[in-house]
Write a protein that holds these residues in place. Sequence first.
Motif, mmCIF file in Angstrom:
data_model
loop_
_atom_site.group_PDB
_atom_site.id
_atom_site.type_symbol
_atom_site.label_atom_id
_atom_site.label_comp_id
_atom_site.label_asym_id
_atom_site.label_seq_id
_atom_site.Cartn_x
_atom_site.Cartn_y
_atom_site.Cartn_z
ATOM 1 N N ILE A 8 0.858 -1.174 0.000
ATOM 2 C CA ILE A 8 0.000 0.000 0.000
ATOM 3 C C ILE A 8 0.897 1.228 0.000
ATOM 4 O O ILE A 8 1.923 1.265 0.707
ATOM 5 C CB ILE A 8 -0.961 -0.001 1.215
ATOM 6 N N LYS A 9 0.548 2.211 -0.823
ATOM 7 C CA LYS A 9 1.387 3.402 -0.991
ATOM 8 C C LYS A 9 0.523 4.649 -0.844
ATOM 9 O O LYS A 9 -0.590 4.716 -1.378
ATOM 10 C CB LYS A 9 2.023 3.433 -2.385
ATOM 11 N N TYR A 10 1.079 5.639 -0.148
ATOM 12 C CA TYR A 10 0.441 6.946 -0.076
ATOM 13 C C TYR A 10 1.483 8.012 -0.382
ATOM 14 O O TYR A 10 2.493 8.115 0.316
ATOM 15 C CB TYR A 10 -0.141 7.199 1.320
ATOM 16 N N GLN A 11 1.233 8.808 -1.411
ATOM 17 C CA GLN A 11 2.084 9.964 -1.676
ATOM 18 C C GLN A 11 1.530 11.136 -0.875
ATOM 19 O O GLN A 11 0.322 11.405 -0.892
ATOM 20 C CB GLN A 11 2.109 10.309 -3.166
ATOM 21 N N LEU A 12 2.423 11.840 -0.156
ATOM 22 C CA LEU A 12 2.009 12.930 0.722
ATOM 23 C C LEU A 12 2.686 14.235 0.338
ATOM 24 O O LEU A 12 3.738 14.232 -0.300
ATOM 25 C CB LEU A 12 2.367 12.598 2.185
ATOM 26 N N CYS A 13 2.085 15.345 0.763
ATOM 27 C CA CYS A 13 2.795 16.621 0.680
ATOM 28 C C CYS A 13 3.834 16.648 1.792
ATOM 29 O O CYS A 13 3.812 15.826 2.719
ATOM 30 C CB CYS A 13 1.819 17.793 0.814
ATOM 31 N N LYS A 14 4.768 17.591 1.733
ATOM 32 C CA LYS A 14 5.864 17.636 2.699
ATOM 33 C C LYS A 14 5.354 17.789 4.124
ATOM 34 O O LYS A 14 5.840 17.115 5.046
ATOM 35 C CB LYS A 14 6.812 18.791 2.359
ATOM 36 N N GLU A 15 4.362 18.658 4.324
ATOM 37 C CA GLU A 15 3.859 18.914 5.674
ATOM 38 C C GLU A 15 3.240 17.661 6.286
ATOM 39 O O GLU A 15 3.497 17.338 7.460
ATOM 40 C CB GLU A 15 2.838 20.058 5.642
ATOM 41 N N GLU A 166 5.093 3.775 2.302
ATOM 42 C CA GLU A 166 4.710 2.504 1.685
ATOM 43 C C GLU A 166 4.903 1.367 2.676
ATOM 44 O O GLU A 166 5.779 1.404 3.536
ATOM 45 C CB GLU A 166 5.486 2.244 0.398
ATOM 46 N N TRP A 167 4.064 0.371 2.518
ATOM 47 C CA TRP A 167 4.100 -0.787 3.415
ATOM 48 C C TRP A 167 3.900 -2.035 2.575
ATOM 49 O O TRP A 167 2.826 -2.276 2.042
ATOM 50 C CB TRP A 167 3.006 -0.663 4.462
ATOM 51 N N GLU A 168 4.972 -2.809 2.428
ATOM 52 C CA GLU A 168 4.904 -4.070 1.689
ATOM 53 C C GLU A 168 4.710 -5.188 2.687
ATOM 54 O O GLU A 168 5.585 -5.462 3.513
ATOM 55 C CB GLU A 168 6.176 -4.295 0.875
ATOM 56 N N THR A 169 3.577 -5.835 2.625
ATOM 57 C CA THR A 169 3.268 -6.858 3.612
ATOM 58 C C THR A 169 2.222 -7.829 3.062
ATOM 59 O O THR A 169 1.412 -7.462 2.215
ATOM 60 C CB THR A 169 2.745 -6.224 4.924
ATOM 61 N N ASN A 170 2.264 -9.052 3.538
ATOM 62 C CA ASN A 170 1.231 -10.032 3.218
ATOM 63 C C ASN A 170 0.151 -10.052 4.291
ATOM 64 O O ASN A 170 -0.784 -10.848 4.257
ATOM 65 C CB ASN A 170 1.845 -11.435 3.077
ATOM 66 N N LYS A 176 -4.841 -0.716 8.939
ATOM 67 C CA LYS A 176 -4.307 0.011 10.091
ATOM 68 C C LYS A 176 -3.567 1.270 9.660
ATOM 69 O O LYS A 176 -3.623 2.306 10.333
ATOM 70 C CB LYS A 176 -3.366 -0.898 10.897
ATOM 71 N N LEU A 177 -2.844 1.179 8.529
ATOM 72 C CA LEU A 177 -2.141 2.350 8.023
ATOM 73 C C LEU A 177 -3.129 3.402 7.563
ATOM 74 O O LEU A 177 -2.977 4.600 7.861
ATOM 75 C CB LEU A 177 -1.212 1.947 6.879
ATOM 76 N N THR A 178 -4.161 2.973 6.856
ATOM 77 C CA THR A 178 -5.186 3.914 6.403
ATOM 78 C C THR A 178 -5.875 4.579 7.596
ATOM 79 O O THR A 178 -6.120 5.794 7.594
ATOM 80 C CB THR A 178 -6.233 3.176 5.542
ATOM 81 N N ASN A 182 -5.973 8.618 8.500
ATOM 82 C CA ASN A 182 -7.240 9.325 8.690
ATOM 83 C C ASN A 182 -7.313 9.974 10.066
ATOM 84 O O ASN A 182 -7.813 11.104 10.220
ATOM 85 C CB ASN A 182 -8.416 8.360 8.513
ATOM 86 N N LEU A 183 -6.804 9.283 11.092
ATOM 87 C CA LEU A 183 -6.813 9.808 12.457
ATOM 88 C C LEU A 183 -6.006 11.096 12.569
ATOM 89 O O LEU A 183 -6.363 12.004 13.332
ATOM 90 C CB LEU A 183 -6.258 8.743 13.414
ATOM 91 N N LEU A 184 -4.938 11.193 11.788
ATOM 92 C CA LEU A 184 -4.069 12.374 11.818
ATOM 93 C C LEU A 184 -4.570 13.477 10.883
ATOM 94 O O LEU A 184 -3.905 14.502 10.734
ATOM 95 C CB LEU A 184 -2.645 11.974 11.423
ATOM 96 N N ASN A 185 -5.723 13.266 10.270
ATOM 97 C CA ASN A 185 -6.289 14.230 9.317
ATOM 98 C C ASN A 185 -5.333 14.514 8.160
ATOM 99 O O ASN A 185 -5.233 15.650 7.678
ATOM 100 C CB ASN A 185 -6.659 15.539 10.021
ATOM 101 N N ILE A 186 -4.626 13.475 7.746
ATOM 102 C CA ILE A 186 -3.733 13.581 6.595
ATOM 103 C C ILE A 186 -4.509 13.220 5.331
ATOM 104 O O ILE A 186 -5.224 12.217 5.302
ATOM 105 C CB ILE A 186 -2.516 12.646 6.766
ATOM 106 N N ILE A 187 -4.378 14.065 4.318
ATOM 107 C CA ILE A 187 -5.055 13.811 3.044
ATOM 108 C C ILE A 187 -3.997 13.465 1.998
ATOM 109 O O ILE A 187 -3.256 14.348 1.542
ATOM 110 C CB ILE A 187 -5.860 15.038 2.592
#
Length: 220
Positions: A8-15, A166-170, A176-178, A182-187
């Motif tokens: 699973i991959k998330y691209q984020l802004c610097k902040e 990114e989290w490579e896992t089976n 949990k990452l998602t 969401n808990l941190l209000n990161i978009i």
Amino acid sequence: MENIEREIKYQLCKEDFVKFNNYLNKEHIFVSKGVHRNYYIDSNDLYLKNKGVSVRIREIFNKRYEYTVKMTMKEVSGNIHIKKEYTIELEKTIAEKILFDGNLNSYEYLIEPIIKYVGGQTDTYKGLSIIGFMETERLFYLFGDEIDPINVDKSVYLGVDDYEIEWETNSNSLYKLTNAINLLNIIPLENHESKNARFLSVYKELNQTTSVIESSELNL
């Protein structure tokens, strides 16, 4: 060795990247950090990318080299990437020769997995060359009681600063990452492409710009 990569991959802004890294530092276990450099291989017209295949040589922490061929199988819910992956370790002398020559022409056995995924003959891929590189500073964290570490990546390529989790896992715990994001209000950014695909998109855009400029100069 061939395997199925699921991550699973998330691209984020610097902040948001800084915010999430601070959260991991506070709430989870820091494991290690290092720097690796990916050298991407394709034709000038990105033949492999258009076939859903990526090829790279990775220099890991200035100590060893890996050669990887990946083929996209499917994407689920945008951020989850599933790919078929072939990876072998390269002897340092072979890797350095390829990087010096800028192509795979002296090592046909490295073209064989490309043929397996895409088809064609060895001569089809004689035009492949190293088209650029990406340098990544990677931090590793253990996420709760999960075995597979989360990677926190800051990358630089073609004048771009790129931030990704990114989290490579089976594991079946990708949610949990998602949930944490969401808990941190990161978009997360809407671009669901891999770092390789983002690199190639910038490469293509720069090449098109250069071609337009050169064409204009010829018409002066």
